[in-house]
Design a protein around this motif. Structure first.
Motif, mmCIF file in Angstrom:
data_model
loop_
_atom_site.group_PDB
_atom_site.id
_atom_site.type_symbol
_atom_site.label_atom_id
_atom_site.label_comp_id
_atom_site.label_asym_id
_atom_site.label_seq_id
_atom_site.Cartn_x
_atom_site.Cartn_y
_atom_site.Cartn_z
ATOM 1 N N LEU A 147 46.871 70.360 -20.566
ATOM 2 C CA LEU A 147 47.927 70.222 -21.486
ATOM 3 C C LEU A 147 48.268 71.148 -22.174
ATOM 4 O O LEU A 147 48.778 72.036 -22.937
ATOM 5 N N ALA A 148 47.229 70.855 -22.959
ATOM 6 C CA ALA A 148 47.381 71.583 -24.883
ATOM 7 C C ALA A 148 47.862 73.399 -24.481
ATOM 8 O O ALA A 148 47.951 73.928 -25.349
ATOM 9 N N GLY A 149 46.466 73.698 -23.764
ATOM 10 C CA GLY A 149 46.128 74.999 -23.019
ATOM 11 C C GLY A 149 47.352 75.630 -22.361
ATOM 12 O O GLY A 149 47.905 76.474 -22.080
ATOM 13 N N TRP A 150 48.177 74.329 -21.647
ATOM 14 C CA TRP A 150 49.832 75.492 -21.292
ATOM 15 C C TRP A 150 50.674 75.099 -22.262
ATOM 16 O O TRP A 150 51.432 75.420 -21.905
ATOM 17 N N GLY A 151 50.524 74.554 -23.644
ATOM 18 C CA GLY A 151 51.545 74.537 -24.449
ATOM 19 C C GLY A 151 52.627 73.434 -24.815
ATOM 20 O O GLY A 151 52.859 72.947 -24.554
ATOM 21 N N TRP A 152 51.697 72.112 -24.217
ATOM 22 C CA TRP A 152 52.070 70.424 -24.227
ATOM 23 C C TRP A 152 51.203 69.651 -25.602
ATOM 24 O O TRP A 152 50.098 70.095 -24.836
ATOM 25 N N GLN A 153 52.200 69.035 -26.148
ATOM 26 C CA GLN A 153 51.755 68.191 -27.116
ATOM 27 C C GLN A 153 51.575 66.523 -25.581
ATOM 28 O O GLN A 153 52.871 66.260 -25.618
ATOM 29 N N ALA A 154 50.091 66.320 -25.627
ATOM 30 C CA ALA A 154 50.323 64.936 -25.087
ATOM 31 C C ALA A 154 49.689 64.013 -25.946
ATOM 32 O O ALA A 154 49.227 64.306 -26.967
ATOM 33 N N GLU A 155 50.952 62.550 -26.288
ATOM 34 C CA GLU A 155 51.200 61.423 -26.076
ATOM 35 C C GLU A 155 49.893 60.221 -25.286
ATOM 36 O O GLU A 155 50.380 59.909 -24.507
ATOM 37 N N VAL A 156 48.890 60.100 -26.052
ATOM 38 C CA VAL A 156 47.925 59.387 -25.383
ATOM 39 C C VAL A 156 48.009 57.941 -25.684
ATOM 40 O O VAL A 156 48.012 57.265 -26.860
ATOM 41 N N ASP A 157 48.399 57.418 -24.492
ATOM 42 C CA ASP A 157 48.149 55.235 -24.950
ATOM 43 C C ASP A 157 46.767 55.258 -24.105
ATOM 44 O O ASP A 157 46.676 54.584 -23.079
ATOM 45 N N ARG A 158 45.630 54.230 -25.145
ATOM 46 C CA ARG A 158 44.594 54.165 -24.097
ATOM 47 C C ARG A 158 44.661 52.899 -24.084
ATOM 48 O O ARG A 158 44.648 51.638 -25.555
ATOM 49 N N PHE A 159 44.588 52.187 -22.819
ATOM 50 C CA PHE A 159 44.622 50.379 -22.513
ATOM 51 C C PHE A 159 46.184 50.294 -22.852
ATOM 52 O O PHE A 159 45.883 48.863 -24.148
ATOM 53 N N PRO A 160 46.837 50.720 -22.468
ATOM 54 C CA PRO A 160 48.281 49.847 -23.165
ATOM 55 C C PRO A 160 48.721 49.111 -22.685
ATOM 56 O O PRO A 160 49.251 47.688 -23.171
ATOM 57 N N ASP A 161 47.521 47.914 -21.600
ATOM 58 C CA ASP A 161 48.090 46.743 -20.988
ATOM 59 C C ASP A 161 47.344 45.792 -21.781
ATOM 60 O O ASP A 161 46.402 45.219 -20.488
ATOM 61 N N GLY A 162 46.215 46.358 -22.293
ATOM 62 C CA GLY A 162 45.263 45.629 -22.814
ATOM 63 C C GLY A 162 43.870 45.779 -21.576
ATOM 64 O O GLY A 162 43.658 47.075 -21.458
ATOM 65 N N ASP A 163 43.120 44.677 -21.453
ATOM 66 C CA ASP A 163 42.083 45.006 -20.439
ATOM 67 C C ASP A 163 42.118 45.144 -19.168
ATOM 68 O O ASP A 163 43.311 45.196 -19.057
ATOM 69 N N GLY A 164 41.546 46.421 -18.123
ATOM 70 C CA GLY A 164 42.067 46.295 -16.549
ATOM 71 C C GLY A 164 41.605 47.760 -16.684
ATOM 72 O O GLY A 164 41.124 48.192 -17.401
ATOM 73 N N ASP A 165 41.991 48.153 -15.379
ATOM 74 C CA ASP A 165 41.422 49.268 -15.381
ATOM 75 C C ASP A 165 42.605 50.809 -15.446
ATOM 76 O O ASP A 165 42.411 51.657 -14.972
ATOM 77 N N LEU A 166 43.660 50.328 -15.856
ATOM 78 C CA LEU A 166 44.689 51.286 -16.408
ATOM 79 C C LEU A 166 44.358 51.958 -17.858
ATOM 80 O O LEU A 166 44.365 51.398 -18.804
ATOM 81 N N LEU A 167 43.078 52.824 -18.097
ATOM 82 C CA LEU A 167 42.869 53.736 -19.196
ATOM 83 C C LEU A 167 43.321 54.215 -19.676
ATOM 84 O O LEU A 167 43.226 54.255 -20.729
ATOM 85 N N ALA A 168 44.037 55.279 -19.358
ATOM 86 C CA ALA A 168 44.912 55.103 -20.000
ATOM 87 C C ALA A 168 46.429 55.854 -19.458
ATOM 88 O O ALA A 168 46.521 56.455 -18.252
ATOM 89 N N ARG A 169 48.003 55.893 -20.444
ATOM 90 C CA ARG A 169 48.554 57.064 -20.259
ATOM 91 C C ARG A 169 49.468 57.781 -21.014
ATOM 92 O O ARG A 169 49.152 57.834 -22.241
ATOM 93 N N ILE A 170 49.585 59.205 -20.106
ATOM 94 C CA ILE A 170 49.841 59.518 -21.355
ATOM 95 C C ILE A 170 51.806 60.536 -20.678
ATOM 96 O O ILE A 170 52.294 60.639 -19.643
ATOM 97 N N ARG A 171 52.114 60.862 -21.619
ATOM 98 C CA ARG A 171 53.403 60.968 -21.866
ATOM 99 C C ARG A 171 53.540 62.460 -22.639
ATOM 100 O O ARG A 171 52.639 62.444 -23.676
ATOM 101 N N LEU A 172 53.968 63.806 -22.148
ATOM 102 C CA LEU A 172 54.635 64.964 -22.702
ATOM 103 C C LEU A 172 55.659 64.944 -24.086
ATOM 104 O O LEU A 172 56.306 64.242 -24.057
ATOM 105 N N ALA A 173 54.513 64.787 -25.353
ATOM 106 C CA ALA A 173 55.887 64.644 -26.919
ATOM 107 C C ALA A 173 56.446 66.205 -26.616
ATOM 108 O O ALA A 173 56.380 65.629 -27.900
ATOM 109 N N GLY A 174 56.801 67.515 -26.092
ATOM 110 C CA GLY A 174 57.043 67.838 -26.295
ATOM 111 C C GLY A 174 56.703 69.400 -26.151
ATOM 112 O O GLY A 174 55.002 69.501 -26.774
ATOM 113 N N ALA A 175 56.913 70.435 -26.479
ATOM 114 C CA ALA A 175 55.725 71.872 -26.289
ATOM 115 C C ALA A 175 55.858 72.235 -27.763
ATOM 116 O O ALA A 175 55.843 71.784 -29.270
#
Length: 326
Positions: free
Chosen positions: A78-106
Protein backbone atom coordinates in the motif's frame (compact mmCIF):
# COMPACT_ATOMS: atom_id res chain seq x y z
CA UNK A 1 6.23 -4.68 -8.96
CA UNK A 2 5.74 -1.16 -10.20
CA UNK A 3 4.16 1.50 -8.09
CA UNK A 4 0.44 2.02 -8.63
CA UNK A 5 -0.43 5.67 -8.34
CA UNK A 6 -4.07 5.27 -9.37
CA UNK A 7 -5.81 6.50 -6.24
CA UNK A 8 -9.17 6.38 -8.07
CA UNK A 9 -9.31 2.57 -8.12
CA UNK A 10 -12.11 1.01 -6.03
CA UNK A 11 -10.94 0.57 -2.45
CA UNK A 12 -11.86 -3.16 -2.28
CA UNK A 13 -9.72 -3.79 -5.38
CA UNK A 14 -6.76 -1.94 -3.88
CA UNK A 15 -7.04 -3.92 -0.65
CA UNK A 16 -7.37 -7.24 -2.49
CA UNK A 17 -4.32 -6.40 -4.58
CA UNK A 18 -2.34 -5.68 -1.40
CA UNK A 19 -3.44 -9.00 0.09
CA UNK A 20 -2.40 -10.85 -3.07
CA UNK A 21 1.01 -9.18 -2.90
CA UNK A 22 1.27 -10.23 0.74
CA UNK A 23 0.93 -13.88 -0.27
CA UNK A 24 4.62 -13.80 -1.25
CA UNK A 25 5.63 -13.43 2.41
CA UNK A 26 7.78 -16.08 4.11
CA UNK A 27 6.25 -18.57 6.52
CA UNK A 28 7.38 -21.57 8.53
CA UNK A 29 7.81 -24.53 6.14
CA UNK A 30 5.98 -22.38 3.56
CA UNK A 31 2.70 -23.17 5.33
CA UNK A 32 1.16 -19.78 4.36
CA UNK A 33 -1.04 -19.86 7.49
CA UNK A 34 -3.03 -16.70 6.74
CA UNK A 35 -6.40 -15.75 5.33
CA UNK A 36 -7.26 -12.27 4.06
CA UNK A 37 -10.84 -11.01 3.99
CA UNK A 38 -11.82 -7.87 2.04
CA UNK A 39 -15.04 -6.40 3.41
CA UNK A 40 -15.84 -3.02 1.88
CA UNK A 41 -13.22 -0.56 3.09
CA UNK A 42 -11.59 -3.10 5.43
CA UNK A 43 -8.89 -5.68 4.87
CA UNK A 44 -8.74 -8.24 7.68
CA UNK A 45 -5.97 -10.72 8.39
CA UNK A 46 -6.92 -14.02 10.03
CA UNK A 47 -4.83 -16.91 11.29
CA UNK A 48 -5.67 -19.95 9.18
CA UNK A 49 -5.57 -22.76 11.75
CA UNK A 50 -5.99 -25.48 9.11
CA UNK A 51 -2.41 -24.70 8.05
CA UNK A 52 -0.93 -24.51 11.55
CA UNK A 53 1.89 -26.94 12.35
CA UNK A 54 0.20 -28.29 15.45
CA UNK A 55 3.06 -30.58 16.53
CA UNK A 56 5.95 -28.20 15.85
CA UNK A 57 4.05 -25.03 16.79
CA UNK A 58 1.25 -25.91 19.22
CA UNK A 59 0.98 -22.38 20.65
CA UNK A 60 0.83 -20.74 17.24
CA UNK A 61 4.00 -18.74 17.85
CA UNK A 62 5.49 -19.38 14.40
CA UNK A 63 2.07 -19.15 12.76
CA UNK A 64 1.60 -15.65 14.16
CA UNK A 65 5.13 -14.57 13.22
CA UNK A 66 4.44 -15.85 9.70
CA UNK A 67 1.21 -13.85 9.56
CA UNK A 68 3.15 -10.81 10.73
CA UNK A 69 5.41 -11.03 7.68
CA UNK A 70 2.33 -11.09 5.45
CA UNK A 71 0.89 -8.08 7.29
CA UNK A 72 4.06 -6.09 6.70
CA UNK A 73 4.09 -7.10 3.03
CA UNK A 74 0.51 -5.78 2.65
CA UNK A 75 1.37 -2.53 4.40
CA UNK A 76 4.45 -2.12 2.23
CA UNK A 77 2.44 -2.74 -0.94
CA UNK A 78 0.00 0.00 0.00
CA UNK A 79 2.82 2.44 0.83
CA UNK A 80 4.52 1.62 -2.46
CA UNK A 81 1.31 2.47 -4.29
CA UNK A 82 0.82 5.75 -2.41
CA UNK A 83 -1.59 4.77 0.35
CA UNK A 84 -1.37 5.32 4.09
CA UNK A 85 -2.47 2.16 5.91
CA UNK A 86 -4.22 2.45 9.26
CA UNK A 87 -3.61 -0.83 11.13
CA UNK A 88 -5.50 -2.10 14.17
CA UNK A 89 -3.82 -5.22 15.58
CA UNK A 90 -6.03 -7.71 17.42
CA UNK A 91 -9.06 -5.42 17.16
CA UNK A 92 -11.29 -7.96 18.91
CA UNK A 93 -8.78 -8.90 21.59
CA UNK A 94 -7.66 -12.52 21.51
CA UNK A 95 -8.71 -14.66 18.60
CA UNK A 96 -7.90 -15.46 14.99
CA UNK A 97 -8.53 -11.92 13.70
CA UNK A 98 -4.97 -10.63 13.85
CA UNK A 99 -5.23 -7.25 12.15
CA UNK A 100 -7.59 -4.90 10.35
CA UNK A 101 -6.35 -2.46 7.72
CA UNK A 102 -8.12 0.63 6.40
CA UNK A 103 -6.86 3.20 3.94
CA UNK A 104 -6.20 6.52 5.68
CA UNK A 105 -5.60 8.57 2.53
CA UNK A 106 -3.09 9.10 -0.23
CA UNK A 107 0.56 9.77 0.62
CA UNK A 108 3.67 10.60 -1.43
CA UNK A 109 5.49 7.51 -2.70
CA UNK A 110 9.02 7.47 -1.32
CA UNK A 111 11.98 5.96 -3.16
CA UNK A 112 12.56 3.62 -0.22
CA UNK A 113 8.98 2.31 -0.32
CA UNK A 114 9.27 1.67 -4.05
CA UNK A 115 12.61 -0.09 -3.63
CA UNK A 116 11.37 -2.32 -0.82
CA UNK A 117 8.22 -3.18 -2.76
CA UNK A 118 10.34 -4.33 -5.69
CA UNK A 119 12.38 -6.58 -3.41
CA UNK A 120 9.33 -8.71 -2.57
CA UNK A 121 9.70 -10.58 -5.84
CA UNK A 122 13.37 -11.32 -5.14
CA UNK A 123 13.11 -12.36 -1.49
CA UNK A 124 13.78 -16.01 -0.85
CA UNK A 125 15.28 -18.31 1.75
CA UNK A 126 18.72 -19.45 0.65
CA UNK A 127 19.99 -22.36 2.74
CA UNK A 128 23.33 -22.52 0.92
CA UNK A 129 26.53 -21.37 2.67
CA UNK A 130 27.32 -17.68 2.17
CA UNK A 131 30.39 -16.10 0.60
CA UNK A 132 33.63 -15.70 2.53
CA UNK A 133 33.10 -11.95 2.86
CA UNK A 134 31.99 -10.24 6.05
CA UNK A 135 28.73 -8.33 6.14
CA UNK A 136 29.42 -4.57 6.32
CA UNK A 137 28.68 -3.17 9.77
CA UNK A 138 26.55 -0.35 8.38
CA UNK A 139 24.36 -2.94 6.64
CA UNK A 140 23.87 -4.83 9.89
CA UNK A 141 22.89 -1.58 11.60
CA UNK A 142 20.38 -0.93 8.81
CA UNK A 143 18.76 -4.32 9.51
CA UNK A 144 18.59 -3.56 13.22
CA UNK A 145 17.01 -0.17 12.47
CA UNK A 146 14.42 -1.78 10.19
CA UNK A 147 13.42 -4.22 12.96
CA UNK A 148 13.30 -1.46 15.57
CA UNK A 149 10.99 0.62 13.40
CA UNK A 150 8.50 -2.27 13.51
CA UNK A 151 8.48 -2.64 17.27
CA UNK A 152 11.10 -5.36 17.74
CA UNK A 153 14.87 -5.46 18.11
CA UNK A 154 17.73 -7.33 16.50
CA UNK A 155 20.65 -8.28 18.73
CA UNK A 156 23.75 -9.01 16.67
CA UNK A 157 25.58 -11.95 18.22
CA UNK A 158 29.28 -12.16 19.02
CA UNK A 159 31.22 -15.44 18.79
CA UNK A 160 30.27 -16.81 22.21
CA UNK A 161 26.61 -15.98 21.64
CA UNK A 162 26.67 -17.75 18.27
CA UNK A 163 27.91 -20.80 20.19
CA UNK A 164 24.86 -20.46 22.45
CA UNK A 165 22.60 -20.28 19.40
CA UNK A 166 24.27 -23.38 17.95
CA UNK A 167 23.80 -25.20 21.26
CA UNK A 168 20.13 -24.23 21.48
CA UNK A 169 19.56 -25.30 17.87
CA UNK A 170 21.27 -28.66 18.34
CA UNK A 171 19.28 -29.29 21.53
CA UNK A 172 16.03 -28.48 19.75
CA UNK A 173 16.98 -30.81 16.89
CA UNK A 174 17.48 -33.66 19.36
CA UNK A 175 14.04 -33.03 20.87
CA UNK A 176 12.42 -32.93 17.44
CA UNK A 177 14.20 -36.08 16.26
CA UNK A 178 12.88 -38.00 19.26
CA UNK A 179 9.26 -36.94 18.67
CA UNK A 180 7.53 -39.08 16.01
CA UNK A 181 4.62 -36.63 15.78
CA UNK A 182 6.96 -33.78 14.84
CA UNK A 183 8.80 -36.02 12.39
CA UNK A 184 5.55 -37.05 10.72
CA UNK A 185 4.52 -33.41 10.44
CA UNK A 186 7.90 -32.50 8.95
CA UNK A 187 7.39 -35.22 6.32
CA UNK A 188 3.97 -33.79 5.49
CA UNK A 189 5.34 -30.30 4.84
CA UNK A 190 8.80 -30.82 3.34
CA UNK A 191 10.43 -32.80 0.55
CA UNK A 192 9.20 -34.14 -2.75
CA UNK A 193 7.34 -32.21 -5.44
CA UNK A 194 5.06 -29.45 -4.23
CA UNK A 195 2.85 -27.08 -6.19
CA UNK A 196 1.10 -25.01 -3.52
CA UNK A 197 2.38 -25.56 0.02
CA UNK A 198 5.50 -26.76 1.82
CA UNK A 199 9.15 -26.96 0.87
CA UNK A 200 10.02 -28.93 -2.29
CA UNK A 201 13.30 -30.76 -2.75
CA UNK A 202 14.55 -27.91 -4.97
CA UNK A 203 15.00 -25.54 -2.00
CA UNK A 204 16.46 -28.15 0.40
CA UNK A 205 20.25 -28.66 0.29
CA UNK A 206 21.39 -31.94 -1.23
CA UNK A 207 23.76 -32.43 1.71
CA UNK A 208 24.26 -30.72 5.09
CA UNK A 209 26.00 -27.36 4.54
CA UNK A 210 29.01 -26.34 6.60
CA UNK A 211 27.58 -23.83 9.03
CA UNK A 212 28.39 -22.43 12.44
CA UNK A 213 24.80 -23.09 13.50
CA UNK A 214 23.39 -26.50 12.47
CA UNK A 215 20.70 -26.47 9.79
CA UNK A 216 17.35 -28.12 10.28
CA UNK A 217 17.24 -31.67 8.92
CA UNK A 218 14.35 -31.81 6.48
CA UNK A 219 12.52 -34.78 5.06
CA UNK A 220 13.10 -35.70 1.44
CA UNK A 221 16.26 -36.07 -0.58
CA UNK A 222 16.95 -32.40 -1.26
CA UNK A 223 18.30 -31.35 -4.65
CA UNK A 224 19.66 -27.83 -4.03
CA UNK A 225 23.34 -28.01 -4.94
CA UNK A 226 25.68 -26.27 -2.50
CA UNK A 227 29.35 -25.37 -2.68
CA UNK A 228 32.13 -26.09 -0.22
CA UNK A 229 31.99 -22.70 1.50
CA UNK A 230 31.79 -22.50 5.28
CA UNK A 231 29.72 -19.82 7.00
CA UNK A 232 32.74 -18.36 8.75
CA UNK A 233 31.91 -14.87 7.49
CA UNK A 234 28.20 -15.00 8.26
CA UNK A 235 26.67 -12.78 10.92
CA UNK A 236 23.94 -14.00 13.25
CA UNK A 237 21.24 -12.04 14.98
CA UNK A 238 18.44 -12.68 17.42
CA UNK A 239 15.12 -10.98 16.76
CA UNK A 240 13.31 -10.31 20.02
CA UNK A 241 10.78 -8.13 21.80
CA UNK A 242 9.36 -7.21 25.18
CA UNK A 243 6.33 -9.50 25.05
CA UNK A 244 5.98 -13.25 24.63
CA UNK A 245 2.38 -13.16 23.45
CA UNK A 246 0.48 -13.07 20.14
CA UNK A 247 0.84 -9.30 19.76
CA UNK A 248 4.59 -9.55 20.32
CA UNK A 249 4.84 -12.43 17.83
CA UNK A 250 2.84 -10.50 15.21
CA UNK A 251 5.08 -7.44 15.58
CA UNK A 252 8.09 -9.78 15.45
CA UNK A 253 6.87 -11.07 12.09
CA UNK A 254 6.46 -7.53 10.77
CA UNK A 255 10.01 -6.78 11.91
CA UNK A 256 11.31 -9.94 10.25
CA UNK A 257 9.74 -8.89 6.95
CA UNK A 258 11.17 -5.38 7.25
CA UNK A 259 14.72 -6.49 8.00
CA UNK A 260 14.58 -9.26 5.37
CA UNK A 261 13.47 -6.94 2.58
CA UNK A 262 16.05 -4.39 3.69
CA UNK A 263 18.68 -7.11 3.43
CA UNK A 264 17.59 -7.95 -0.12
CA UNK A 265 17.80 -4.26 -1.04
CA UNK A 266 21.38 -4.23 0.28
CA UNK A 267 22.35 -7.36 -1.64
CA UNK A 268 22.38 -9.65 1.40
CA UNK A 269 20.77 -13.00 2.13
CA UNK A 270 18.73 -13.97 5.19
CA UNK A 271 18.15 -17.46 6.50
CA UNK A 272 15.66 -17.68 9.39
CA UNK A 273 16.45 -20.09 12.24
CA UNK A 274 13.28 -20.93 14.14
CA UNK A 275 14.06 -24.39 15.49
CA UNK A 276 15.57 -23.26 18.85
CA UNK A 277 12.61 -20.94 19.49
CA UNK A 278 10.11 -23.74 18.91
CA UNK A 279 11.01 -25.60 22.13
CA UNK A 280 10.91 -24.17 25.69
CA UNK A 281 14.46 -25.25 26.54
CA UNK A 282 15.82 -23.50 23.45
CA UNK A 283 13.96 -20.31 24.27
CA UNK A 284 15.46 -20.30 27.75
CA UNK A 285 18.99 -20.58 26.35
CA UNK A 286 18.29 -17.67 24.04
CA UNK A 287 16.69 -15.63 26.81
CA UNK A 288 19.97 -15.96 28.69
CA UNK A 289 21.73 -14.65 25.57
CA UNK A 290 19.43 -11.63 25.83
CA UNK A 291 20.35 -11.23 29.52
CA UNK A 292 16.65 -11.93 30.20
CA UNK A 293 15.76 -8.48 28.87
CA UNK A 294 13.43 -9.76 26.16
CA UNK A 295 11.77 -12.73 24.52
CA UNK A 296 13.29 -14.39 21.43
CA UNK A 297 11.10 -14.58 18.34
CA UNK A 298 13.52 -15.93 15.75
CA UNK A 299 17.23 -16.08 14.90
CA UNK A 300 18.61 -15.10 11.52
CA UNK A 301 21.78 -15.74 9.58
CA UNK A 302 22.93 -12.78 7.50
CA UNK A 303 25.47 -13.16 4.73
CA UNK A 304 26.69 -12.14 1.31
CA UNK A 305 25.31 -14.70 -1.19
CA UNK A 306 28.02 -16.95 -2.59
CA UNK A 307 25.99 -17.80 -5.68
CA UNK A 308 24.38 -15.20 -7.94
CA UNK A 309 21.77 -17.70 -9.11
CA UNK A 310 18.67 -17.69 -6.95
CA UNK A 311 17.23 -21.01 -5.75
CA UNK A 312 13.83 -22.08 -7.01
CA UNK A 313 10.93 -20.07 -5.61
CA UNK A 314 8.75 -21.90 -3.13
CA UNK A 315 5.24 -22.66 -4.41
CA UNK A 316 2.26 -20.54 -3.47
CA UNK A 317 -1.43 -21.16 -2.99
CA UNK A 318 -3.68 -19.49 -5.59
CA UNK A 319 -5.06 -16.14 -4.47
CA UNK A 320 -8.55 -17.63 -4.33
CA UNK A 321 -7.39 -19.77 -1.38
CA UNK A 322 -5.98 -16.92 0.71
CA UNK A 323 -7.88 -13.76 -0.36
CA UNK A 324 -11.68 -13.50 -0.17
CA UNK A 325 -13.84 -10.52 -1.13
CA UNK A 326 -17.31 -9.98 0.32
Amino acid sequence: MAANTNTDAPVPDILAHAAETASAAPSIHNSQPWRWEVDGDRLELYAERSRQLTATDPEGRMLTISCGTSLHHARLALAGWGWQAEVDRFPDGDGDLLARIRLAGAIPITAEAEQLLRTIGHRHTDRRPVANRPVPSDALQALAAAAYAEGARLQLLHVEQVDDLASATAHAAEIDAADPTIQNELSEWTGGERRELGLPDEVIPSRPPQTNVPSREFSGSGSLQIGDNHDKSASYGLLYGDEDNPLGWLRGGEALSALWLTAVRLGLGIMPISEPVEVPAGRQILRRTLSYLGWPYLAVRVGVPADETEPEATPRLPASETVHKH
